[in-house]
Motif scaffolding. Structure first.
Motif: not given
Length: 336
Positions: A250-258
């Protein structure tokens, strides 16, 4: 100010998956858009036949890899994008470099040493059993790939550093023995490269059977995501970010906030099933448009071929000039 040349090769022995996209394709395409960079990207099909002896796979992979890079945003107008086998100058340079490369240097190549050690471990009397010349001498072909276009930087993983060092050694030997024609390439290691985890938490790799195909349809993509390993915690129970590979993907496809919001939701008891739906939607949002473009390209192979041929023509114009200088330096020239 002259542009920095960056060269990358992609072996045509498989179909790209999500790990390839996150770890190599996405960052390389982003880097190719830098104003001060001149990018060379090639399909290494001659390298592919070293290990893969299935003609259908080499052919299928060549199409899939080319379509993937184009679908993900590679601009063939900004990047010199070509197929290795379309540049005969590379093979001629490969032979010239072979003639000046020390056998001892090839003896130290990691792949060859690993093959020898494997034979010794198995009690084979012949330590070179099963070793073919493609495996033994492919660092020279890689050197020709790099030197042909005077690359300043070659982005590689740590396991490939030796090959760029060998290219420097061979270039230096030629420059000293004949004429200073070759640029000595530098290794480029991206310390921030993302190694995407697979369904089971190990590095995503075809050899582990834990990959998520890159361009599956939305429903099949969700089915793949649903296979990600989780524990037995119920909805409502707090969950840590280290309890499933799901969070790292999930982290690889998201902004830090997301990413922070997702971690908080897990800590507050988000159900694994809901978390997987969120991940599937996040991946699909990024890949839906490239997937459509990929399908259009693979449905029209002639379009891919035309792009590769245009890239080859562009690459050969430059390759011919350097090879003519190399031939002249070693004495292979017209009689006058």
């Amino acid at each position: 100010m002259s542009k920095k040349r960056v060269l990358t090769g992609v072996t045509t022995t498989g179909i790209p998956h999500l790990g390839n996209y996150v770890g190599a394709i996405r960052p390389a395409i982003a880097a190719s858009k830098a104003p001060a960079t001149e990018s060379f990207l090639f399909l290494a099909d001659y390298h592919g036949i070293i290990k893969c002896h299935d003609p259908a796979m080499i052919h299928e992979s060549t199409q899939a890899v080319a379509a993937t890079w184009l679908a993900c945003g590679l601009d063939p107008e900004r990047t010199t994008f070509y197929r290795q086998s379309d540049i005969p100058e590379i093979m001629e340079l490969n032979w010239i470099l072979t003639c000046i490369t020390a056998k001892g240097l090839m003896n130290r190549a990691h792949a060859y040493k690993a093959a020898v050690q494997d034979n010794l471990d198995k009690g084979q009397e012949d330590q070179d059993h099963g070793v073919e010349m493609g495996l033994y001498s492919y660092p020279i072909l890689m050197t020709a790939d790099i030197l042909m276009f005077q690359a300043n930087e070659v982005p590689v993983g740590r396991d490939q550093i030796q090959h760029v060092e060998m290219a420097r050694d061979i270039a230096g030997r030629f420059n000293h023995r004949f004429q200073e024609l070759f640029t000595l390439p530098e290794v480029k290691i991206d310390e921030n490269v993302e190694l995407l985890v697979g369904l089971d938490g190990r590095k995503m790799s075809k050899s582990y059977g834990n990959t998520i195909p890159l361009f599956e349809g939305e429903k099949k993509l969700q089915k793949s995501v649903n296979k990600i390993v989780t524990n037995l915690k119920e909805p409502g129970e707090p969950k840590g970010t280290d309890e499933s590979p799901l969070f790292e993907i999930y982290k690889a496809f998201s902004t830090p906030q997301e990413t922070a919001a997702f971690a908080q939701a897990l800590a507050e008891g988000l159900a694994w099933g809901e978390a997987k739906k969120m991940l599937g939607a996040k991946i699909n949002a990024e890949l839906a448009e490239p997937r459509e473009r990929f399908n259009e390209l693979t449905a029209n192979p002639a379009q891919i071929e035309a792009i590769l041929q245009a890239g080859a023509q562009k690459a050969r114009q430059e390759a011919r000039l350097l090879l003519d200088a190399v031939r002249d330096a070693v004495g292979v020239r017209a009689l006058k």
